[in-house]
Design a protein around this motif. Structure first.
Motif, PDB file in Angstrom:
ATOM      1  N   THR A 347       0.817  -1.219   0.000  1.00  0.00           N
ATOM      2  CA  THR A 347       0.000   0.000   0.000  1.00  0.00           C
ATOM      3  C   THR A 347       0.853   1.273   0.000  1.00  0.00           C
ATOM      4  OG1 THR A 347      -0.142  -0.145   2.421  1.00  0.00           O
ATOM      5  CG2 THR A 347      -1.966  -1.095   1.150  1.00  0.00           C
ATOM      6  N   GLU A 348       2.101   1.185   0.542  1.00  0.00           N
ATOM      7  CA  GLU A 348       2.930   2.390   0.598  1.00  0.00           C
ATOM      8  C   GLU A 348       3.527   2.699  -0.771  1.00  0.00           C
ATOM      9  OE1 GLU A 348       5.851  -0.912   1.946  1.00  0.00           O
ATOM     10  OE2 GLU A 348       3.700  -0.483   2.025  1.00  0.00           O
ATOM     11  N   ASN A 349       3.851   3.960  -0.966  1.00  0.00           N
ATOM     12  CA  ASN A 349       4.448   4.403  -2.225  1.00  0.00           C
ATOM     13  C   ASN A 349       5.937   4.063  -2.252  1.00  0.00           C
ATOM     14  OD1 ASN A 349       4.670   5.821  -4.739  1.00  0.00           O
ATOM     15  ND2 ASN A 349       5.585   7.525  -3.611  1.00  0.00           N
ATOM     16  N   ILE A 350       6.413   3.456  -3.329  1.00  0.00           N
ATOM     17  CA  ILE A 350       7.822   3.099  -3.479  1.00  0.00           C
ATOM     18  C   ILE A 350       8.342   3.794  -4.729  1.00  0.00           C
ATOM     19  CG2 ILE A 350       9.458   1.205  -3.817  1.00  0.00           C
ATOM     20  CD1 ILE A 350       7.439  -0.628  -2.463  1.00  0.00           C
ATOM     21  N   ASN A 351       9.259   4.749  -4.527  1.00  0.00           N
ATOM     22  CA  ASN A 351       9.720   5.521  -5.698  1.00  0.00           C
ATOM     23  C   ASN A 351      10.783   4.791  -6.505  1.00  0.00           C
ATOM     24  OD1 ASN A 351      12.189   5.894  -4.348  1.00  0.00           O
ATOM     25  ND2 ASN A 351      11.599   7.898  -3.536  1.00  0.00           N
ATOM     26  N   GLY A 352      11.469   3.836  -5.889  1.00  0.00           N
ATOM     27  CA  GLY A 352      12.431   3.037  -6.636  1.00  0.00           C
ATOM     28  C   GLY A 352      13.769   3.701  -6.893  1.00  0.00           C
ATOM     29  N   GLU A 353      14.072   4.799  -6.232  1.00  0.00           N
ATOM     30  CA  GLU A 353      15.354   5.481  -6.421  1.00  0.00           C
ATOM     31  C   GLU A 353      16.508   4.528  -6.093  1.00  0.00           C
ATOM     32  OE1 GLU A 353      18.596   7.535  -7.011  1.00  0.00           O
ATOM     33  OE2 GLU A 353      16.617   8.240  -7.656  1.00  0.00           O
ATOM     34  N   ILE A 354      17.394   4.323  -7.040  1.00  0.00           N
ATOM     35  CA  ILE A 354      18.485   3.358  -6.824  1.00  0.00           C
ATOM     36  C   ILE A 354      19.804   3.806  -7.454  1.00  0.00           C
ATOM     37  CG2 ILE A 354      18.168   1.962  -8.926  1.00  0.00           C
ATOM     38  CD1 ILE A 354      18.532  -0.521  -7.117  1.00  0.00           C
ATOM     39  N   LYS A 355      19.790   4.843  -8.250  1.00  0.00           N
ATOM     40  CA  LYS A 355      20.998   5.238  -8.974  1.00  0.00           C
ATOM     41  C   LYS A 355      22.160   5.516  -8.034  1.00  0.00           C
ATOM     42  CE  LYS A 355      22.957   8.528 -12.268  1.00  0.00           C
ATOM     43  NZ  LYS A 355      22.727   9.723 -13.112  1.00  0.00           N
ATOM     44  N   HIS A 356      21.921   6.230  -6.944  1.00  0.00           N
ATOM     45  CA  HIS A 356      22.999   6.575  -6.019  1.00  0.00           C
ATOM     46  C   HIS A 356      23.661   5.318  -5.463  1.00  0.00           C
ATOM     47  CE1 HIS A 356      25.272   8.631  -2.889  1.00  0.00           C
ATOM     48  NE2 HIS A 356      24.787   7.748  -2.018  1.00  0.00           N
ATOM     49  N   ASP A 357      22.849   4.367  -4.994  1.00  0.00           N
ATOM     50  CA  ASP A 357      23.389   3.132  -4.429  1.00  0.00           C
ATOM     51  C   ASP A 357      24.132   2.317  -5.481  1.00  0.00           C
ATOM     52  OD1 ASP A 357      22.377   3.778  -1.978  1.00  0.00           O
ATOM     53  OD2 ASP A 357      20.620   2.479  -2.116  1.00  0.00           O
ATOM     54  N   TYR A 358      23.576   2.294  -6.689  1.00  0.00           N
ATOM     55  CA  TYR A 358      24.205   1.519  -7.765  1.00  0.00           C
ATOM     56  C   TYR A 358      25.547   2.123  -8.154  1.00  0.00           C
ATOM     57  CZ  TYR A 358      24.851  -0.779 -12.280  1.00  0.00           C
ATOM     58  OH  TYR A 358      25.362  -1.494 -13.332  1.00  0.00           O
ATOM     59  N   CYS A 359      25.615   3.449  -8.262  1.00  0.00           N
ATOM     60  CA  CYS A 359      26.876   4.114  -8.598  1.00  0.00           C
ATOM     61  C   CYS A 359      27.905   3.887  -7.496  1.00  0.00           C
ATOM     62  CB  CYS A 359      26.647   5.613  -8.797  1.00  0.00           C
ATOM     63  SG  CYS A 359      25.598   6.016 -10.215  1.00  0.00           S
ATOM     64  N   GLU A 360      27.445   3.905  -6.258  1.00  0.00           N
ATOM     65  CA  GLU A 360      28.335   3.672  -5.116  1.00  0.00           C
ATOM     66  C   GLU A 360      28.903   2.255  -5.161  1.00  0.00           C
ATOM     67  OE1 GLU A 360      26.850   3.453  -0.884  1.00  0.00           O
ATOM     68  OE2 GLU A 360      27.797   5.434  -0.836  1.00  0.00           O
ATOM     69  N   THR A 361      28.081   1.296  -5.579  1.00  0.00           N
ATOM     70  CA  THR A 361      28.542  -0.088  -5.686  1.00  0.00           C
ATOM     71  C   THR A 361      29.639  -0.229  -6.733  1.00  0.00           C
ATOM     72  OG1 THR A 361      26.459  -1.033  -4.937  1.00  0.00           O
ATOM     73  CG2 THR A 361      27.836  -2.429  -6.313  1.00  0.00           C
ATOM     74  N   ILE A 362      29.464   0.426  -7.882  1.00  0.00           N
ATOM     75  CA  ILE A 362      30.489   0.377  -8.929  1.00  0.00           C
ATOM     76  C   ILE A 362      31.816   0.923  -8.385  1.00  0.00           C
ATOM     77  CG2 ILE A 362      31.200   1.303 -11.171  1.00  0.00           C
ATOM     78  CD1 ILE A 362      28.295   1.230 -12.031  1.00  0.00           C
ATOM     79  N   GLU A 363      31.736   2.034  -7.661  1.00  0.00           N
ATOM     80  CA  GLU A 363      32.949   2.630  -7.109  1.00  0.00           C
ATOM     81  C   GLU A 363      33.579   1.718  -6.055  1.00  0.00           C
ATOM     82  OE1 GLU A 363      32.263   6.685  -5.877  1.00  0.00           O
ATOM     83  OE2 GLU A 363      31.079   7.105  -7.680  1.00  0.00           O
TER      84      GLU A 363
END
Length: 380
Positions: A347-363
């Protein structure tokens, strides 16, 4: 409020149907089928086998089916998650993990990913084909599901969908079914427990937050593709995997405009297994670094520094050969009523923001490889 009431009513009906099914001794699977149904079962198994060759063929099959039947929303969710499965497979031969894992560990990880991908397809795709045949014949044929070794759970869910066409309930049921189907066959299987799930590298993967599921899409013309998605830690937890599946489903189907953009990207971009498919500004399916060359971290916020080489991400066909799989283990996973509780929609809204975490993982991966190389050179 009306939709929530309809969903609650559907859940109550499913619970009663499952209770009734359990109280009845089912002997239908022991009875001989009419020749027409035998031919249908054989045809479904043959078509499934032909498409269940590797991650690329499975992923395309999911999308093709969804384009024919958009009411089966799990098919698109399955397509996008299967893309991620392919990227995870080729990562094992890519720029970073090939330097962090032994060849034996790479093979063990691949076997783990490939087995799960193969098992899900051989379970779910026959259900799709049976539904498609039911539409063609204009009458449900879900009584044949036991002959395809499909769980009692779905044997009850499909007829209800045929009646009420509740897309969300069907999609959530499929998420529950597929993750529960994998539980004993892969997650709790001694082979994968010993070689993958309990290894230091799998825990390292968890630590580095590498278990990202990402959905690319076009945001603006000629711009870098945007990403949405979620990260899963504790992959061995069934409730967490089901919860992740529900969140990913919500990300895909809660915003019609974003869904259209993701689907347009998927249709326009054939799945190859290379991460170049969605971010060619960072990844390339041709290796640009020289053998033995010291890898220097070269990305910041998912952008290559000037003059840097692309991160190697091979196509699946060049990374791994097709696998020969043992027959799927028999048995019905549905032995507990608690599975029904997972059918409650998010029921809660999930915006799905993931770019920051994904970029951090690459680094993080870049610096892990760099540190390992430096330490290795010092020891020589």
């Amino acid at each position: 409020m009306l939709k929530a009431r309809e969903t609650l009513h559907t859940l109550e009906k499913l619970k009663k149907q499952l209770q009734k099914k359990y109280k009845t001794t089912d002997v239908q699977t022991a009875d001989p089928l009419p020749s027409k149904d035998q031919q249908l079962i054989a045809s479904i198994r043959d078509k499934t086998k032909k498409l269940n060759i590797n991650n690329v063929t499975r992923t395309k099959a999911y999308l093709d089916f969804y384009l024919r039947h958009p009411e089966i929303e799990w098919a698109f969710l399955g397509h996008m998650v299967s893309r991620n499965g392919g990227w995870n497979m080729t990562d094992l031969k890519g720029e970073f993990l090939a330097k962090l894992l032994t060849e034996k560990e790479q093979m063990q990880f691949f076997s783990f990913l490939e087995r799960g991908n193969w098992l899900i397809f051989q379970d779910i795709y026959p259900q799709f084909l049976l539904y498609e045949e039911s539409l063609t014949r204009q009458q449900p044929h879900f009584s044949l599901l036991p002959h395809l070794n499909v769980s009692t759970f779905m044997e009850v869910v499909w007829p209800e969908f045929w009646k009420n066409e509740n897309r969300t309930t069907l999609a959530l049921a499929m998420i529950i079914n597929e993750q529960s189907y994998l539980e004993k066959r892969v997650i709790q299987h001694p082979e994968y427990q010993n070689t993958v799930l309990n290894t230091i590298m799998f825990k390292l993967q968890d630590l580095l937050n590498m278990s990202h599921i990402i959905f690319p899409y076009h945001q603006k013309p000629n711009a870098i593709n945007s990403l949405v998605g979620r990260t899963l830690n504790q992959f061995s937890s069934l409730p967490r995997r089901i919860g992740l599946g529900k969140q990913l489903y919500a990300i895909l189907f809660s915003d019609p405009n974003r869904l259209k953009r993701i689907m347009n990207w998927a249709v326009a971009t054939p799945h190859t297994g290379s991460r170049k498919d969605y971010w060619p500004h960072i990844f390339n399916n041709v290796k640009e670094t020289l053998p033995g060359q010291l890898y220097i971290p070269q990305t910041k916020n998912c952008m290559l520094q000037k003059g840097s080489q692309h991160i190697y991400s091979p196509r699946l066909e060049y990374a791994w050969k097709n696998s020969n799989h043992a027959k799927a283990e028999a048995g019905d996973w549905f032995t507990s009523w608690s599975a029904i509780d997972y059918l409650e929609p998010i029921t809660e809204n999930i915006n799905g923001e993931i770019k920051h975490d994904y970029c951090e993982t690459i680094e993080k991966l870049e610096w892990t490889v760099f540190t390992k190389n430096v330490l290795f050179q010092r020891q020589q």
